[in-house]
Design a protein around this motif. Structure first.
Motif, PDB file in Angstrom:
ATOM      1  N   PRO A   1      37.239  50.114   3.381  1.00 42.43           N
ATOM      2  CA  PRO A   1      35.888  50.019   3.477  1.00 42.43           C
ATOM      3  C   PRO A   1      35.346  50.240   4.871  1.00 42.43           C
ATOM      4  O   PRO A   1      36.139  50.289   5.901  1.00 42.43           O
TER       5      PRO A   1
ATOM      6  N   ASP B   1      21.424  45.637   0.438  1.00 43.22           N
ATOM      7  CA  ASP B   1      21.395  45.797  -1.097  1.00 43.22           C
ATOM      8  C   ASP B   1      19.797  45.920  -1.359  1.00 43.22           C
ATOM      9  O   ASP B   1      19.772  46.533  -2.746  1.00 43.22           O
TER      10      ASP B   1
ATOM     11  N   MET C   1      24.061  46.431 -10.707  1.00 43.17           N
ATOM     12  CA  MET C   1      24.684  47.118  -9.535  1.00 43.17           C
ATOM     13  C   MET C   1      26.330  46.933  -9.614  1.00 43.17           C
ATOM     14  O   MET C   1      27.102  47.721  -9.083  1.00 43.17           O
ATOM     15  N   PRO C   2      26.915  45.659  -9.887  1.00 43.41           N
ATOM     16  CA  PRO C   2      28.312  45.642 -10.204  1.00 43.41           C
ATOM     17  C   PRO C   2      29.142  46.725 -10.789  1.00 43.41           C
ATOM     18  O   PRO C   2      30.194  47.497 -10.529  1.00 43.41           O
TER      19      PRO C   2
ATOM     20  N   ALA D   1      28.659  50.075  -9.148  1.00 38.81           N
ATOM     21  CA  ALA D   1      29.409  50.116  -8.048  1.00 38.81           C
ATOM     22  C   ALA D   1      31.069  50.331  -8.394  1.00 38.81           C
ATOM     23  O   ALA D   1      31.797  51.031  -7.614  1.00 38.81           O
ATOM     24  N   GLU D   2      31.423  50.094  -9.731  1.00 38.82           N
ATOM     25  CA  GLU D   2      32.748  50.351 -10.045  1.00 38.82           C
ATOM     26  C   GLU D   2      32.894  51.976 -10.329  1.00 38.82           C
ATOM     27  O   GLU D   2      34.073  52.351 -10.183  1.00 38.82           O
TER      28      GLU D   2
ATOM     29  N   GLY E   1      31.514  54.092  -8.357  1.00 42.30           N
ATOM     30  CA  GLY E   1      31.553  54.465  -6.953  1.00 42.30           C
ATOM     31  C   GLY E   1      29.871  54.627  -6.359  1.00 42.30           C
ATOM     32  O   GLY E   1      29.595  54.873  -5.190  1.00 42.30           O
TER      33      GLY E   1
ATOM     34  N   THR F   1      27.855  52.647  -4.865  1.00 43.14           N
ATOM     35  CA  THR F   1      27.823  51.252  -4.215  1.00 43.14           C
ATOM     36  C   THR F   1      26.639  51.274  -3.333  1.00 43.14           C
ATOM     37  O   THR F   1      25.759  52.252  -3.302  1.00 43.14           O
ATOM     38  N   PRO F   2      26.228  49.897  -3.065  1.00 46.13           N
ATOM     39  CA  PRO F   2      24.990  49.826  -2.275  1.00 46.13           C
ATOM     40  C   PRO F   2      25.108  50.572  -1.077  1.00 46.13           C
ATOM     41  O   PRO F   2      24.013  51.215  -0.633  1.00 46.13           O
TER      42      PRO F   2
ATOM     43  N   ARG G   1      26.622  53.358  -0.516  1.00 46.98           N
ATOM     44  CA  ARG G   1      26.137  54.829  -0.836  1.00 46.98           C
ATOM     45  C   ARG G   1      24.939  55.122  -1.126  1.00 46.98           C
ATOM     46  O   ARG G   1      24.315  56.250  -0.819  1.00 46.98           O
TER      47      ARG G   1
END
Length: 357
Positions: A4, A137, A213-214, A217-218, A220, A222-223, A225
């Motif tokens: 991260p 976010d 959003m979740p 994100a799984e 790739g 993500t907020p 990116r």
């Protein structure tokens, strides 16, 4: 495994981090006269107010809560913010949104009212800066919403860290900070906050995207990116805007239509890359609207898809082929011919059965 970037998303901001984020805006070296903090009472804006209270300040700061009056609890929540502000040693004002509320597009109207009331308070107190607590976010959600709406690069660039607002500067010092860090900051400092139920109300598009959003994100997306994409597009957008403004200055010609019209050199416009030519025409439309006395041209810019169809599909081919072309855009008549593209106020629309006055 990808590591991260930056601190953990649930790590509170330290007082030093908060001061560093707010320093350019309200610190000892700040160049503004004064600042209004927009504090709704949620965790993000509560963290903004708390960090501002802990930071060394070089300008006057006042916290403000807009009470939209849309929920029975809103008045009590605003009073709660006022109590916390007093505890933190900050001046606070409650700004009620009075008058009738629209039945449709309520969130848009509430947002416009919020910024208007904040700008009014800034004007009243002599401040020239309004700070909001938009987060990384929020930036990601904004990019997704504009992607769904079919926005171009300007829209996908998301929210700017700073922009003009009714004669003031609107700043977003937390735009690169995950929301979870601000929640953790409030918890660590003991700053109470409320959660607006509209943030999870599926009637609103932003809330529906928030639920997605979740899942994204799984895969790739993500907020972080999405926010990085916005930053890259903003960088490119700034460069394109500067190039278009320079090209517009070079291409302007004396206008045969006189006052209220604007003329561009046709061959020069047609020789530009399409992305740049499209932007030049958009800027010229805005300038022509202003010269025609239509008020602030930013209030009603032409839609990108319509501008693309007309400029890329009709105007530029006509200029390259030496053919006449006349189209109406945003209240203006765009006329290509004679090596020129002229913009002037469009004549009144005539309807079937009507007679000239």
């Amino acid at each position: 495994m990808t590591r991260p970037e930056g601190p953990p998303v649930d790590e509170p901001l330290s007082p030093a981090e908060g001061a560093a984020l707010l320093g350019p805006w309200i610190g000892p070296a700040a160049t503004y006269r004064g600042a209004v903090l927009a504090v709704s009472g949620g965790p993000d804006s509560t963290a903004l107010m708390g960090c501002a209270a802990l930071a060394e300040r070089g300008i006057p700061v006042i916290a403000a809560t807009v009470d939209h009056g849309l929920r029975p609890a809103s008045a009590g929540e605003a009073e709660g913010v006022a109590g916390l502000a007093a505890r933190l040693g900050l001046i606070h004002r409650i700004l009620p949104w009075t008058g009738p509320k629209p039945a449709s597009r309520l969130q848009e109207a509430a947002r416009a009212a919020r910024y208007r009331l904040l700008a009014d308070l800034a004007r009243e107190t002599g401040a020239d800066l309004v700070l909001t607590a938009h987060t990384l976010d929020d930036q990601a959600e904004t990019v997704l919403m504009r992607l769904c709406a079919g926005s171009g690069p300007a829209g996908l660039a998301g929210m700017a860290p700073a922009r003009a607002l009714d004669g003031f500067t609107l700043g977003r010092p937390f735009l690169g900070v995950p929301k979870a860090r601000l929640v953790a900051t409030c918890d660590a400092q003991g700053w109470p906050f409320v959660r607006d139920p509209s943030n999870t109300d599926p009637r609103f598009g932003r809330a529906r995207l928030r639920h997605l959003m979740p899942l994204l994100a799984e895969e790739g997306l993500t907020p972080g990116r999405l926010a990085r994409l916005a930053g890259r597009l903003r960088r490119d957008e700034d460069a394109l805007a500067q190039a278009a403004a320079s090209a517009l200055r070079d291409l302007r010609c004396p206008s045969p239509g006189g006052e209220g019209s604007l003329t561009l050199d046709g061959p020069g416009l047609a020789a530009l890359p399409e992305a740049l030519a499209l932007r030049v025409v958009g800027l010229a439309v805005a300038a022509a609207q202003g010269e025609a006395g239509h008020g602030d041209p930013r209030a009603y810019p032409p839609r990108l898809d319509r501008l693309e169809r007309i400029v890329l599909g009709e105007i530029l081919p006509a200029l390259r082929g030496g053919l006449p072309c006349r189209r109406t855009v945003a209240g203006l008549l765009l006329a290509a011919g004679g090596g020129r593209l002229t913009m002037s106020p469009a004549p009144p629309r005539r309807f079937p059965g009507s007679r000239p006055a």
